[in-house]
Write a protein that holds these residues in place. Structure first.
Motif, PDB file in Angstrom:
ATOM      1  N   ILE A 181       0.847  -1.190   0.000  1.00  0.00           N
ATOM      2  CA  ILE A 181       0.000   0.000   0.000  1.00  0.00           C
ATOM      3  C   ILE A 181       0.884   1.242   0.000  1.00  0.00           C
ATOM      4  CG2 ILE A 181      -1.734   1.302   1.299  1.00  0.00           C
ATOM      5  CD1 ILE A 181      -2.771  -1.329   2.394  1.00  0.00           C
ATOM      6  N   ASN A 182       0.707   2.070  -1.018  1.00  0.00           N
ATOM      7  CA  ASN A 182       1.442   3.322  -1.115  1.00  0.00           C
ATOM      8  C   ASN A 182       0.439   4.473  -1.187  1.00  0.00           C
ATOM      9  OD1 ASN A 182       4.249   2.284  -1.409  1.00  0.00           O
ATOM     10  ND2 ASN A 182       3.380   1.329  -3.235  1.00  0.00           N
ATOM     11  N   ASN A 183       0.902   5.640  -0.859  1.00  0.00           N
ATOM     12  CA  ASN A 183       0.010   6.799  -0.837  1.00  0.00           C
ATOM     13  C   ASN A 183       0.050   7.579  -2.146  1.00  0.00           C
ATOM     14  OD1 ASN A 183      -0.815   6.364   1.866  1.00  0.00           O
ATOM     15  ND2 ASN A 183       1.113   7.277   2.593  1.00  0.00           N
ATOM     16  N   PHE A 184       0.159   6.860  -3.252  1.00  0.00           N
ATOM     17  CA  PHE A 184       0.163   7.541  -4.541  1.00  0.00           C
ATOM     18  C   PHE A 184      -1.241   8.044  -4.848  1.00  0.00           C
ATOM     19  CE2 PHE A 184       3.424   4.062  -5.514  1.00  0.00           C
ATOM     20  CZ  PHE A 184       4.461   4.811  -4.994  1.00  0.00           C
ATOM     21  N   SER A 185      -1.333   9.233  -5.390  1.00  0.00           N
ATOM     22  CA  SER A 185      -2.635   9.802  -5.723  1.00  0.00           C
ATOM     23  C   SER A 185      -2.472  10.834  -6.828  1.00  0.00           C
ATOM     24  CB  SER A 185      -3.272  10.456  -4.484  1.00  0.00           C
ATOM     25  OG  SER A 185      -2.468  11.542  -4.040  1.00  0.00           O
ATOM     26  N   ALA A 186      -3.597  11.242  -7.383  1.00  0.00           N
ATOM     27  CA  ALA A 186      -3.598  12.264  -8.427  1.00  0.00           C
ATOM     28  C   ALA A 186      -4.887  13.058  -8.315  1.00  0.00           C
ATOM     29  CB  ALA A 186      -3.468  11.636  -9.813  1.00  0.00           C
ATOM     30  N   LYS A 187      -4.880  14.280  -8.815  1.00  0.00           N
ATOM     31  CA  LYS A 187      -6.056  15.151  -8.756  1.00  0.00           C
ATOM     32  C   LYS A 187      -5.994  16.155  -9.902  1.00  0.00           C
ATOM     33  CE  LYS A 187      -3.691  18.251  -5.518  1.00  0.00           C
ATOM     34  NZ  LYS A 187      -3.690  18.837  -4.154  1.00  0.00           N
ATOM     35  N   TYR A 188      -7.131  16.772 -10.188  1.00  0.00           N
ATOM     36  CA  TYR A 188      -7.176  17.865 -11.147  1.00  0.00           C
ATOM     37  C   TYR A 188      -6.799  19.174 -10.449  1.00  0.00           C
ATOM     38  CZ  TYR A 188     -10.132  14.896 -14.197  1.00  0.00           C
ATOM     39  OH  TYR A 188     -10.639  13.900 -14.985  1.00  0.00           O
ATOM     40  N   VAL A 189      -5.982  19.974 -11.124  1.00  0.00           N
ATOM     41  CA  VAL A 189      -5.676  21.329 -10.660  1.00  0.00           C
ATOM     42  C   VAL A 189      -5.733  22.255 -11.865  1.00  0.00           C
ATOM     43  CG1 VAL A 189      -4.219  20.536  -8.745  1.00  0.00           C
ATOM     44  CG2 VAL A 189      -3.179  21.028 -10.978  1.00  0.00           C
ATOM     45  N   ILE A 224     -16.741  15.011 -12.422  1.00  0.00           N
ATOM     46  CA  ILE A 224     -16.886  15.262 -13.856  1.00  0.00           C
ATOM     47  C   ILE A 224     -16.706  16.758 -14.080  1.00  0.00           C
ATOM     48  CG2 ILE A 224     -18.380  15.054 -15.874  1.00  0.00           C
ATOM     49  CD1 ILE A 224     -19.759  12.708 -14.428  1.00  0.00           C
ATOM     50  N   VAL A 225     -15.504  17.139 -14.391  1.00  0.00           N
ATOM     51  CA  VAL A 225     -15.167  18.552 -14.537  1.00  0.00           C
ATOM     52  C   VAL A 225     -14.088  18.680 -15.612  1.00  0.00           C
ATOM     53  CG1 VAL A 225     -13.491  18.365 -12.641  1.00  0.00           C
ATOM     54  CG2 VAL A 225     -14.355  20.620 -13.315  1.00  0.00           C
ATOM     55  N   TYR A 226     -14.214  19.702 -16.463  1.00  0.00           N
ATOM     56  CA  TYR A 226     -13.275  19.875 -17.576  1.00  0.00           C
ATOM     57  C   TYR A 226     -12.545  21.209 -17.536  1.00  0.00           C
ATOM     58  CZ  TYR A 226     -16.605  16.351 -19.203  1.00  0.00           C
ATOM     59  OH  TYR A 226     -17.424  15.260 -19.292  1.00  0.00           O
ATOM     60  N   ARG A 227     -13.092  22.176 -16.826  1.00  0.00           N
ATOM     61  CA  ARG A 227     -12.512  23.516 -16.781  1.00  0.00           C
ATOM     62  C   ARG A 227     -12.351  23.964 -15.331  1.00  0.00           C
ATOM     63  NH1 ARG A 227     -10.453  26.049 -21.501  1.00  0.00           N
ATOM     64  NH2 ARG A 227     -11.817  25.671 -23.267  1.00  0.00           N
ATOM     65  N   SER A 228     -11.412  24.868 -15.106  1.00  0.00           N
ATOM     66  CA  SER A 228     -11.246  25.456 -13.782  1.00  0.00           C
ATOM     67  C   SER A 228     -12.324  26.504 -13.543  1.00  0.00           C
ATOM     68  CB  SER A 228      -9.857  26.092 -13.670  1.00  0.00           C
ATOM     69  OG  SER A 228      -9.779  27.225 -14.534  1.00  0.00           O
ATOM     70  N   GLN A 229     -12.367  27.040 -12.348  1.00  0.00           N
ATOM     71  CA  GLN A 229     -13.367  28.061 -12.009  1.00  0.00           C
ATOM     72  C   GLN A 229     -13.244  29.287 -12.903  1.00  0.00           C
ATOM     73  OE1 GLN A 229     -12.775  28.817  -7.840  1.00  0.00           O
ATOM     74  NE2 GLN A 229     -13.622  26.817  -7.199  1.00  0.00           N
ATOM     75  N   SER A 230     -12.034  29.586 -13.348  1.00  0.00           N
ATOM     76  CA  SER A 230     -11.815  30.749 -14.212  1.00  0.00           C
ATOM     77  C   SER A 230     -12.069  30.442 -15.681  1.00  0.00           C
ATOM     78  CB  SER A 230     -10.377  31.254 -14.048  1.00  0.00           C
ATOM     79  OG  SER A 230      -9.453  30.263 -14.493  1.00  0.00           O
ATOM     80  N   GLY A 231     -12.406  29.187 -15.984  1.00  0.00           N
ATOM     81  CA  GLY A 231     -12.650  28.791 -17.367  1.00  0.00           C
ATOM     82  C   GLY A 231     -11.425  28.262 -18.081  1.00  0.00           C
ATOM     83  N   LEU A 275      -7.894  25.637 -18.592  1.00  0.00           N
ATOM     84  CA  LEU A 275      -7.666  24.197 -18.683  1.00  0.00           C
ATOM     85  C   LEU A 275      -7.324  23.616 -17.317  1.00  0.00           C
ATOM     86  CD1 LEU A 275      -5.405  24.177 -21.870  1.00  0.00           C
ATOM     87  CD2 LEU A 275      -7.805  23.482 -21.761  1.00  0.00           C
ATOM     88  N   LEU A 276      -7.601  22.337 -17.169  1.00  0.00           N
ATOM     89  CA  LEU A 276      -7.172  21.601 -15.985  1.00  0.00           C
ATOM     90  C   LEU A 276      -5.978  20.722 -16.333  1.00  0.00           C
ATOM     91  CD1 LEU A 276     -10.632  20.499 -14.509  1.00  0.00           C
ATOM     92  CD2 LEU A 276      -9.132  22.324 -13.656  1.00  0.00           C
TER      93      LEU A 276
END
Length: 638
Positions: A72-80, A98-105, A107-108
């Motif tokens: 078990i490793n703590n590998f992870s990923a997220k959208y920024v 389910i998200v494709y754009r940031s709050q400002s419109g 790219l992620l």
């Protein structure tokens, strides 16, 4: 470009009508008619056959995980948000959202947890990735999922949809490099030798796997949709079909080849032919996916780039973790340029290598917004109206990933080049003549390489990788048109049409004798001098070839001196060539790749310059250059 190459006014239907009898190939070929059908739900659904308890590779992996759970490793990923300052931005999203754009419109980007990955040294990752190559263990036999910890570390192997994509051939383009560029270390990464015939498989396995996970989590995802110039729709429809997920494809009418069209149809996608270009299709699919439970599969969705970046890691693996000087990537929507940068950057950051290669993005001149932006010194980006190009998959005038591509090029000290239609088709023909079978987009990349070699930016000893994005079999019509001299306003100077011969021995022998008597001995090479394969015995043995401004204009019989290595002088009939060049520098090269500099001898009548040229002892065949010969080569500026 030739209209015969493009799909002409297709109407789409679920009822594919095949010809009742074989048809004869015409000069301007006709295309498969597909008629539109009224929407209905009358298509019969096959009854599933119960599957007995099996011992397949997925079941094996599941049992292995039960009996011997992985560490078990703590590998992870997220959208920024792409390009956001991590010290000030707190915006982020789970990959299960389910998200494709940031709050400002904007790219992620998918951000991996580098602190967790750095807990292991680079040597650990090299050994781990190398240990998985060529294995059938699920899912690590895939070139993408063999790097699972760097792609989607949280996903269960049970949710992965894979065709064991990746692990594609890194081809040493020996003859093309030596003969046409004076290079000994040129490589072509054949990403098109893949499940659906293009590099898009690398990203689509990741995206469809994540959709499979979302559907199992009861997220509101009915199916997956994309706008496409051909290859994206092929990959999406295949992977969705494998997972039993509906796929919806928006295609621009009249702008893709039959081979690209038939793939999503065969895989059961719901295909819409829309009277617009790719940019118009992209606008529509974005609007549709914001209103309906259809997951967006275009590269606006950064998940695909996580799969595509593994091609860069794979290149390093195939070089035993040595870094090439240059990597040249065709660019359309421009996500792939950033994906390659991201893969190389991760390897450097995590200690697998100590540098990254310089990137070159190659665009078709008919769809070149990034090139124009680069030539303006990154002044102001302006989208363009993309014109028809044989490199149809990169016929995009308003690329979604422009910001990503610019970032990658700046970080890698990269370059942008372009190719005209004639240049890219000639480059494709030359590459094919050396044993490859490439797509027009690879012709764009090879043209960029030729220009950079000619200008001296890329050196003769620089290890260079050209990324071939799709299989040539998807673009056979363009090759047929080229070799049939059937492209308007294009010389097709390397066309190789078949020769019609009467069905008798004498006629066949006459044609073969004529062919054998005209085998080229000297070939002009894009400003780099002469490829001296062997001495010619007469002027009739010469075929004159004009390659991008290097013209073997006239042949004059002349007696010159030849000096043997033992010091004895002898006479030999050689040829003096009058060449039209843009500079005063030339080289000679024997067929084994050894070069010798041509030194200026004297001025002759204005701009004409004579050279003494002599061969070096060949390092690979000592019997080839047994004598040092002096050959007068006259040059004149264009």
């Amino acid at each position: 470009m030739a209209s015969s190459y493009l799909l002409q006014s297709p109407n789409f239907s679920t009822n594919l009508k095949l010809p009742s009898k074989p048809t004869t190939l015409k000069t301007t070929p006709s295309f498969l008619p597909i008629k539109a059908a009224a929407a209905s739900n009358n298509t019969p659904t096959p009854t599933p056959t119960p599957t007995p308890k099996s011992n397949n590779i997925r079941d094996k992996a599941r049992r292995q995980n039960l009996t011997n759970p992985p560490q078990i490793n703590n590998f992870s990923a997220k959208y920024v948000p792409f390009g956001a300052d991590p010290s000030t931005s707190t915006e982020s999203y789970s990959l299960d959202e389910i998200v494709y754009r940031s709050q400002s419109g904007g790219l992620l980007d998918v951000q991996q947890d580098f602190s967790a990955l750095k807990a292991f040294p680079g040597s650990y990752w090299r050994a781990l990735f190398d240990s998985r190559v060529g294995k059938r263990t699920w899912p690590y036999g895939s070139g993408v999922w063999s790097k699972k910890e760097w792609v989607l570390p949280d996903i269960s192997s049970d949710d992965i949809v894979s065709a064991f994509e990746g692990n594609t051939n890194l081809f040493w383009a020996e003859r093309f490099g030596k003969q046409f560029l004076g290079m000994n270390d040129l490589w072509v990464k054949h990403c098109g030798i893949s499940h659906t015939g293009s590099f898009k498989d690398l990203g689509m396995t990741v995206l469809v796997s994540q959709v499979n996970r979302l559907r199992k989590m009861n997220k509101p995802v009915f199916g997956v949709g994309c706008a496409s110039t051909g290859d994206t729709s092929a990959a999406l429809s295949a992977y969705c079909a494998s997972a039993g997920i509906p796929s919806i494809v928006f295609l621009p009418a009249d702008k893709i080849s039959i081979a690209q069209l038939v793939q999503p149809i065969a895989n059961g996608a719901f295909v819409l032919s829309i009277d617009t270009d790719f940019d118009g299709c992209m606008k529509l699919i974005r609007e549709v996916t914001s209103e309906l439970p259809i997951y967006l599969a275009n590269s606006l969705n950064s998940l695909r780039l996580e799969g595509q970046k593994t091609a860069a890691i794979e290149i390093l693996q195939q070089f035993d973790w040595e870094v090439p000087e240059w990597v040249i990537v065709p660019g359309g929507n421009l996500g792939n340029v950033y994906a390659f940068y991201k893969g190389f950057h991760m390897c450097k950051e995590l200690g697998l290598v100590d540098k990254i290669p310089r990137l070159v993005c190659a665009q078709a001149a008919n769809a070149n917004p990034l090139y124009l932006y680069y030539k303006s010194a990154w002044g102001e980006f302006k989208a363009v109206k993309a014109n028809s190009t044989f490199a149809s998959a990169i016929q995009i005038g308003d690329p979604v990933s422009i910001d990503r591509a610019v970032y990658a090029l700046k970080k890698s000290n990269g370059i942008v080049e372009e190719a005209t239609e004639e240049e890219l088709m000639d480059a494709m023909a030359l590459a094919d003549s050396t044993g490859m079978f490439i797509c027009p987009h690879t012709g764009v990349a090879l043209t960029a390489l030729m220009k950079l070699r000619k200008s001296g930016v890329i050196g003769s000893t620089d290890r260079t990788v050209v990324v071939s994005t799709a299989h040539g079999l998807k673009f056979t019509q363009s090759k047929i048109d080229y070799h049939s001299n059937n492209i308007k306003e294009m010389a097709c100077r390397y066309a190789n049409p078949p020769v019609s011969v009467a069905a008798d021995f004498g006629s066949v022998m006459d044609v073969l004798k004529k062919y054998l008597s005209k085998t080229p001995r000297f070939v002009g090479v894009d400003g780099f001098g002469l490829i001296m394969e062997e001495f010619v015995s007469s002027i009739s043995d010469l075929d004159l070839v004009d390659v991008n401004g290097f013209e073997l204009h006239k042949v004059i019989a002349q007696r010159t001196r030849q000096q043997n290595w033992d010091g004895k002088r002898s006479k030999a009939d050689l040829n003096s060539l009058t060449l039209y060049r843009k500079d005063h520098h030339t080289f000679t090269q024997c067929r084994y790749g050894c070069t010798a500099c041509a030194h200026r001898k004297r001025m002759i009548g204005g701009q004409k310059v004579a050279f003494h040229v002599w061969g070096l002892a060949c390092q690979q065949n000592n019997n080839f250059w047994k004598s040092r010969s002096i050959l007068n080569v006259k040059l004149r500026h264009i």
